[in-house]
Design a protein around this motif. Structure first.
Motif, PDB file in Angstrom:
ATOM      1  N   PHE A 151       3.910   1.723  -1.318  1.00 25.30           N
ATOM      2  CA  PHE A 151       5.248   2.212  -2.667  1.00 25.30           C
ATOM      3  C   PHE A 151       3.405   2.177  -3.459  1.00 25.30           C
ATOM      4  O   PHE A 151       4.261   2.895  -4.607  1.00 25.30           O
ATOM      5  CB  PHE A 151       5.293   0.371  -3.089  1.00 25.30           C
ATOM      6  CG  PHE A 151       6.567   0.327  -1.624  1.00 25.30           C
ATOM      7  CD1 PHE A 151       7.269   0.889  -1.083  1.00 25.30           C
ATOM      8  CD2 PHE A 151       6.926  -1.358  -1.909  1.00 25.30           C
ATOM      9  CE1 PHE A 151       8.447   0.393   0.280  1.00 25.30           C
ATOM     10  CE2 PHE A 151       8.274  -1.399  -1.005  1.00 25.30           C
ATOM     11  CZ  PHE A 151       8.496   0.047  -0.060  1.00 25.30           C
ATOM     12  N   ALA A 152       2.392   1.897  -3.378  1.00 21.36           N
ATOM     13  CA  ALA A 152       1.875   1.830  -4.711  1.00 21.36           C
ATOM     14  C   ALA A 152       0.917   3.239  -4.786  1.00 21.36           C
ATOM     15  O   ALA A 152       0.591   3.644  -5.776  1.00 21.36           O
ATOM     16  CB  ALA A 152       1.051   0.871  -5.028  1.00 21.36           C
ATOM     17  N   SER A 153       1.052   3.638  -3.347  1.00 16.99           N
ATOM     18  CA  SER A 153       0.026   4.878  -3.469  1.00 16.99           C
ATOM     19  C   SER A 153       0.710   5.382  -2.494  1.00 16.99           C
ATOM     20  O   SER A 153       0.196   7.072  -2.741  1.00 16.99           O
ATOM     21  CB  SER A 153      -1.394   4.388  -2.155  1.00 16.99           C
ATOM     22  OG  SER A 153      -2.131   3.343  -2.598  1.00 16.99           O
ATOM     23  N   TYR A 154       1.625   5.502  -1.676  1.00 18.60           N
ATOM     24  CA  TYR A 154       2.236   7.060  -0.917  1.00 18.60           C
ATOM     25  C   TYR A 154       3.619   7.211  -1.713  1.00 18.60           C
ATOM     26  O   TYR A 154       4.509   8.494  -1.843  1.00 18.60           O
ATOM     27  CB  TYR A 154       1.806   6.933   0.301  1.00 18.60           C
ATOM     28  CG  TYR A 154       0.932   6.325   1.583  1.00 18.60           C
ATOM     29  CD1 TYR A 154       0.643   8.457   1.944  1.00 18.60           C
ATOM     30  CD2 TYR A 154       0.042   6.295   1.910  1.00 18.60           C
ATOM     31  CE1 TYR A 154      -0.788   8.611   2.072  1.00 18.60           C
ATOM     32  CE2 TYR A 154      -1.325   6.343   2.641  1.00 18.60           C
ATOM     33  CZ  TYR A 154      -1.330   7.753   2.284  1.00 18.60           C
ATOM     34  OH  TYR A 154      -2.161   7.527   3.320  1.00 18.60           O
ATOM     35  N   ASN A 155       4.306   6.493  -1.540  1.00 17.25           N
ATOM     36  CA  ASN A 155       5.562   6.440  -1.739  1.00 17.25           C
ATOM     37  C   ASN A 155       6.302   5.560  -2.838  1.00 17.25           C
ATOM     38  O   ASN A 155       7.255   5.047  -2.610  1.00 17.25           O
ATOM     39  CB  ASN A 155       6.328   6.617  -0.266  1.00 17.25           C
ATOM     40  CG  ASN A 155       5.869   7.228   0.422  1.00 17.25           C
ATOM     41  OD1 ASN A 155       5.557   6.647   1.371  1.00 17.25           O
ATOM     42  ND2 ASN A 155       6.562   8.412   0.856  1.00 17.25           N
ATOM     43  N   PRO A 156       5.670   5.732  -3.882  1.00 15.35           N
ATOM     44  CA  PRO A 156       6.892   4.704  -4.647  1.00 15.35           C
ATOM     45  C   PRO A 156       8.093   5.835  -5.125  1.00 15.35           C
ATOM     46  O   PRO A 156       8.487   5.115  -5.990  1.00 15.35           O
ATOM     47  CB  PRO A 156       6.250   5.853  -6.744  1.00 15.35           C
ATOM     48  CG  PRO A 156       5.008   6.560  -5.977  1.00 15.35           C
ATOM     49  CD  PRO A 156       5.112   7.091  -4.232  1.00 15.35           C
ATOM     50  N   VAL A 205       1.187  -1.369  -0.077  1.00 13.46           N
ATOM     51  CA  VAL A 205      -0.109  -0.268   0.003  1.00 13.46           C
ATOM     52  C   VAL A 205       0.604   1.472  -0.016  1.00 13.46           C
ATOM     53  O   VAL A 205       1.151   2.328  -0.968  1.00 13.46           O
ATOM     54  CB  VAL A 205      -1.005  -0.360   0.848  1.00 13.46           C
ATOM     55  CG1 VAL A 205      -1.563   1.203   1.170  1.00 13.46           C
ATOM     56  CG2 VAL A 205      -1.929  -1.140   1.033  1.00 13.46           C
ATOM     57  N   ILE A 230      10.712   5.077  -3.305  1.00 15.34           N
ATOM     58  CA  ILE A 230      11.144   4.646  -2.922  1.00 15.34           C
ATOM     59  C   ILE A 230      11.443   2.877  -3.553  1.00 15.34           C
ATOM     60  O   ILE A 230      13.125   2.862  -3.544  1.00 15.34           O
ATOM     61  CB  ILE A 230      10.650   4.180  -1.529  1.00 15.34           C
ATOM     62  CG1 ILE A 230       9.905   4.895  -0.585  1.00 15.34           C
ATOM     63  CG2 ILE A 230      11.660   2.470  -0.605  1.00 15.34           C
ATOM     64  CD1 ILE A 230       9.205   4.599   1.019  1.00 15.34           C
TER      65      ILE A 230
END
Lengths: 369, 364, 446
Positions: C291-296, C289, C298
């Motif tokens: 990586f997919a929605s907040y912090n791609p 969640v 990273i």
């Protein structure tokens, strides 16, 4: 039970505040490379032409269908241009994966400071982004779609970095390094130069030297390789040398460069370089057998060639008045008279003398003698 | 009752946590005007404080500051002191929290409202700081166990990077013979103040075995030098000042080529988030216990567990209010003020402790 | 003692048991001077016939018969009323001869035999599991722990079920505090029916919101023996093939009995793998969640684009996707658990293969999500003790919730919170999670 309800409430509370600032990954388009030029249009000489190369996530990631999207915008400032570009895409621009920033040559010859500031000020632009100068323009470089790349801009990124090709002609530069060199006393910026070659090739084999603000000189490929040899350890490259009436190619397997600055009280300072390396023979033009004495002769000739070439390079750099090696910083760091050292160095720099001692050993003849 | 090794964890968490904001800022700010001598001086001062405080509190076996004060000082005086120190510890936690909220909003989630972030932080600290001291020590150990290897990895990575400029570091070293500054000394001694958490945690030690105490000034010195030197090696002697969070910029300058995460920044953020949360919990726990200790009844009974919320909720609200009127610059100033006052305050605490010790010696 | 009470006891017992269907009363002898009272369901009628009824007619005198009965090992003179009823409920026969009473052991052993451990399977090492019979179970432990220091205390729990509960411990190594606490807690259990160890575990656990088990319920005698040797207390329950071990700390739940058998390096490796599995199963959904929605930013760009590409067709936000698939996975696990063995594999095929394949092709779920869900499920199954496995399954959702609210901050925060929470738990006064707990334990046991 009461506790559980309390916990749930506590979790739910920030939820309402944070709301739905939820932006899924497929709703973003990742900018992979930025190119910045001065517009060709004479009236807009002081504006910026920003070219963004983006990857748009598409259906099947395993297929090679990632067509890049390239947007070019002209505006008074870079952020303004980015804002204009935003309205051209349906997805949110995301700079966090931007791995290469290309300064157009026209811009680089003018002033790079505002852009260095912009790129290190923005939180989402990495400091480990590669920087380079684009020839003829940054737009051409960014737009170039090479055959081998699967990911938009990947050829550029791999070329500028060291994971892909390990060419001795590429001197890669990171954004943080650039920004440090623009402020540091006694250390000046440099950037590799990327040229386009139609239809689909990028050539990176030169390096551009800057004073704090703008491009001063561009080194030739051979000089670039020498610079690389002088600034980094473990360079792998092949060189050509003439010895014993024959011409040989040797492959450098290991190299090391050290220097110190000997300054006396008067107006003279000597930069003493010590180069060493190990190499093996790669090609023998005439096919005469290579014996021990021949190897030694080759080593000697190659060392002498290095010495000549490097001194020539040093003289050129000295004449252009920049300091990509950080001699100044080295001088400051070895001198304790902090208040006067900078004036001293400024006085010393034009009269710097160079002594290079190269010690290259060609040790192996390869698989055959 | 726990073994003595936990003292070192208390030190370590504070020493590691300092890297995020104020300490490197002040060290770097005065890098040409006396940081290096200040570092050495503050190591000496830190060692002195450390030695004095452990010696002082070791005399009171298994007692926290509230018990010591309430038993040996005039009632009114001890009440006042305890409240003051409680506020002090709480504000240490609050400052860490606010810095990290700022960092989070700046680097990780610009989309999330800072209020959501601070509420998340407050929830965690408020709930966790009510645990028993012993539990907090265990948690401390586990988290440090998980995070120190990563920190060491990052440091090794930082030092081995060819882009690390030793010349810049040496250039700073040539500023050795400058006059030290109070602000810098105050900032640098903060590294050692993890020890003052013993004010409460001393309750859990049967006796303070301080055989390896000498390692702490040593470690402190190394940590201080690393704190100071690494950003300079990456951002240059001049450019380093331009970065607000110099350590985060430094972490962003390091690259892991062969991992699924490329930017060390995020690894750094994750680990330091853990450590600073922990440090906040420790500070708030001490603050809370001191506060409760101020209301200790004559018979030695402490207020019950329910009373915790009467302390924690006002402080949480205060945190949000403070955050509301702070910006980045003001936060920096407040942080610096905190560091400045802290050093004096620690000396005062030490003096009171020895006074109390004398009184208690007279009694028996 | 005994004589008078035996007679009174018989009368009292028949009165007490009058309503019972399986309560039988028999009179023997020429003038009915011998009375038998027993519960037919618990007693071995063959034994009664062979050792009581037939000899009673062959004996010359009543006295001879009494001596004959008293000579049996296991026969007790009837004493207190309470004792009589307890013994009869266990399957003893109350024999009243004249004025005296005897309790004759005619317990019917409904032995299901010693089966193989099913829930905690093992590659090598002992395979025995506890049976449903407490005597047999004690027998199993005694056989593995042949030390005179092994003490067994018997208690009875359950007003109606009267289940015998045995507390086993090593007298020399046990932590007295824990033993006392355990006895106190078991004695305080006020329920009617007790049928399983899990139930008892629930009743003797401290009452508060709790999600982590603080006692191990195991079916392996070797684990019990191993833990008793470590100074722990084991509780066995009649009619249930599980034992409770206390105090149990976090790392105990990650110890399989295989670890002792393997070469040390391999044992360590397996242990490490379990903790990695724990970390993965806890964090993967929440990290997805994040990586997919907040912090791609990273992840590496290649991975980010991979996720983005496979998510391109998915019509709802990432957290919906995660919850949907996680729930499907839970359903699948639960379904294949409860279904009869014959249909079980069908459920897996239908669910796992068809659903997973079709869902990605229809664009309802991304490919990566499917991989992730399977990874989560598999790494969850690594945890050797299923109680802990269930707990972790729940925790995962809480972490995902935090990730949805706060992104990366939520993930890290919940990991810290979880560690602090675990550090705050005590199992019978022993810290639940503590580094180097094992080392300290072995020292403390001596």
């Amino acid at each position: 039970m009461k506790k559980i309800i309390c916990c749930l409430l506590a979790i739910a509370m920030p939820w309402t505040i944070s709301g739905c600032q939820f932006k899924d990954i497929d709703k973003r388009s990742f900018v992979l490379a930025i190119g910045i030029d001065r517009p060709e249009d004479k009236d807009k000489k002081n504006q910026f032409e920003v070219t963004l190369k983006m990857a748009i996530p598409e259906g099947d990631p395993t297929k090679r269908s990632q067509e890049p999207v390239v947007i070019t915008e002209i505006a008074e400032s870079v952020p303004e241009a980015v804002r204009l570009a935003k309205s051209k895409t349906d997805k949110e621009l995301d700079f966090s994966h931007c791995k290469a920033m290309i300064y157009g040559e026209s811009l680089a010859r003018d002033n790079i400071i505002p852009l260095v500031d912009w790129s290190s000020r923005r939180r989402d632009i990495q400091l480990i982004m590669f920087v380079a100068v684009g020839q003829p323009t940054a737009r051409e470089v960014v737009k170039m779609q090479t055959k081998s790349e699967r990911l938009p801009g990947n050829a550029l990124i791999l070329g500028l970095g060291k994971e892909g090709t390990e060419s001795p002609y590429i001197k890669s530069a990171y954004s943080f390094d650039l920004s440090r060199r623009t402020t540091e006393h006694g250390l000046d910026p440099f950037m590799p130069v990327v040229r386009t070659k139609h239809p689909d090739m990028l050539i990176i084999d030169r390096v551009a030297l800057f004073n704090k603000q703008k491009l001063v000189t561009i080194l030739s490929p051979d000089e670039t390789r020498m610079l690389n040899l002088l600034t980094s350890n473990h360079l792998r490259s092949s060189f050509k040398v003439d010895a014993e009436g024959n011409s040989f190619d040797y492959n450098l397997e290991n190299s090391k460069a050290k220097y110190r600055i000997k300054a006396d009280k008067e107006k003279k300072a000597i930069v003493e370089y010590h180069l060493s390396g190990k190499a093996s023979l790669e090609e023998n033009m005439k096919g005469t057998p290579v014996t021990g004495p021949v190897l030694r002769a080759i080593s000697k000739a190659a060392s002498e060639k290095w010495e000549r070439d490097s001194v020539k390079l040093f003289k050129k750099i000295q004449a252009s008045g920049v300091d990509p090696f950080g001699w100044g910083l080295r001088y400051y760091s070895r001198n304790w008279n902090n208040s006067t050292e900078r004036q001293d160095w400024e006085r010393l720099f034009p009269g710097l003398e160079f002594q290079v001692k190269a010690d290259l050993k060609v040790k192996y003849t390869g698989m055959i003698r | 009752m726990v073994s003595s090794k936990y003292i070192y964890y208390l030190f370590l968490v504070n020493a590691l946590m300092n890297i995020i904001n104020f300490v490197p800022r002040v060290l770097i700010f005065t890098r040409f005007q006396g940081t290096l001598p200040s570092i050495f001086i503050s190591t000496a001062i830190g060692a002195l404080l450390l030695y004095g405080f452990t010696k002082g509190i070791a005399g009171f076996k298994g007692q926290g500051l509230p018990e010591i004060f309430n038993a040996n000082l005039p009632r009114f005086f001890s009440f006042f002191l305890l409240i003051m120190y409680a506020c002090f510890w709480f504000s240490a936690g609050i400052i860490t929290m606010l810095s990290f909220v700022d960092i989070t909003v700046r680097y990780i989630s610009p989309d999330i409202s800072p209020y959501a972030v601070i509420i998340g932080f407050l929830l965690l600290s408020a709930i966790c700081c009510r645990l028993s001291s012993e539990s907090i020590l265990y948690g401390l150990e586990t988290i440090l166990f998980l995070s120190t290897p990563v920190i060491i990895y990052m440091l090794v990575k930082a030092f081995l990077n060819p882009n690390f400029s030793w010349d810049a570091v040496l250039q700073i070293v040539t500023y050795m013979w400058t006059k030290p500054k109070y602000v810098t000394v105050a900032g640098a001694t903060f590294i050692f103040s993890g020890f003052f958490n013993l004010a409460i945690f001393n309750r859990n030690f049967k006796e303070l075995k301080t055989r390896y105490l000498w390692t702490i000034p040593l470690f402190g010195l190394v940590i201080l030098l690393i704190t100071f030197v690494v950003p300079i090696g990456y951002q240059g002697t001049v450019g380093v000042e331009n970065h607000v969070y110099s350590w985060f910029s430094t972490a962003d300058s390091i690259r892991m080529e062969l991992f699924i995460i490329e930017r060390v920044l995020f690894l750094f953020y994750t680990i330091y988030l853990m450590i600073s949360m922990l440090s906040t919990v420790v500070h708030w726990h001490v603050g809370l216990e001191l506060f409760k200790g101020a209301f200790q009844s004559k018979s030695g009974k402490l207020p019950g567990k329910k009373a915790d919320w009467w302390v924690l909720i006002p402080f949480s609200i205060a945190t949000i209010v403070i955050m509301n009127f702070l910006n980045q610059v003001r936060l920096g100033q407040i942080g610096q003020w905190f560091l400045n006052i802290r050093l004096i305050n620690e000396f005062v605490l030490l003096a009171i402790l020895f006074y109390a010790k004398k009184r208690s010696a007279k009694k028996t | 003692m005994g004589k008078k009470q035996g007679e009174q006891g018989a009368a009292w017992l028949s009165e007490k048991m009058s309503g019972q269907v399986d309560f039988e009363q028999r009179s023997l002898g020429s003038s009915d001077e011998i009375g038998l009272q027993y519960l037919s369901s618990l007693t071995n009628s063959d034994m009664i016939n062979r050792y009581i009824v037939i000899p009673s007619y062959e004996m010359e005198s009543l006295q001879a018969f009494e001596n004959y009965i008293a000579s049996f090992p296991g026969t007790v003179q009837a004493g207190e009323r309470q004792q009589i009823i307890e013994f009869v409920l266990k399957g003893f026969v109350l024999i009243s001869i004249g004025k005296s009473g005897y309790l004759f052991n005619a317990v019917k052993v409904e032995s299901s035999g010693v089966g193989e451990a099913v829930n905690e399977a093992i590659v090598q090492g002992p395979r025995d599991a506890f049976s449903e019979n407490i005597e047999l179970n004690i027998n199993l432990i005694r056989r593995r722990y042949q030390s005179e220091t092994l003490k067994i205390d018997m208690l009875t729990v359950g007003k109606v079920s009267r289940t015998s509960v045995a507390i086993l411990y090593d007298d020399e190594r046990v932590d007295r505090q824990v033993l006392k606490e355990m006895k106190k807690r078991i004695e305080n259990v006020k329920i009617d029916i007790l049928q399983s160890a899990g139930e008892l575990e629930k009743y003797i656990s401290p009452e508060r919101v709790r999600i982590f088990p603080t006692m191990i319920v195991t079916e392996r005698p070797d684990r019990v023996v191993f833990n008793i040797a470590e100074g722990k207390v084991a509780v066995l329950i009649n009619s249930n093939g599980f034992a409770i071990l206390a105090p149990s700390i976090f790392s105990d739940f990650f110890t399989a009995m295989d670890d002792k058998i393997q070469v040390p390096m391999v044992g360590w490796f397996l242990k490490t793998i379990r903790y990695i599995g724990l970390l993965l199963t806890l964090t993967l959904p929440s990290l997805y969640v994040t990586f997919a929605s907040y912090n791609p930013e990273i992840l590496k760009i290649q991975i980010s684009l991979l996720i983005a590409g496979s998510r391109a067709a998915v019509p709802y936000p990432s957290f919906m996707e995660v919850f949907l698939m996680l729930l499907m996975m839970e359903f699948l696990t639960e379904a294949s658990l409860r279904l009869p063995k014959a249909i079980g594999p069908t459920a897996t095929t239908v669910g796992g293969l068809i659903l997973g394949q079709a869902a990605t092709q229809a664009g309802l779920v991304s490919n990566i999500m499917i991989i992730l869900v399977s990874a989560v499920a598999i790494s969850n199954f690594i945890i050797p003790i299923s109680m802990m496995g269930y707990t972790i399954r729940v925790i995962k959702y809480i972490m995902t919730l935090f990730a949805i609210t706060f992104g990366l901050l939520g993930v890290v925060g919940s990991v810290v919170g979880l560690i602090m929470y675990l550090s705050g738990i005590r199992s019978f006064g022993r810290p639940y999670m503590k580094m180097y707990a094992l080392e300290i334990k072995s020292k403390g046991g001596q």
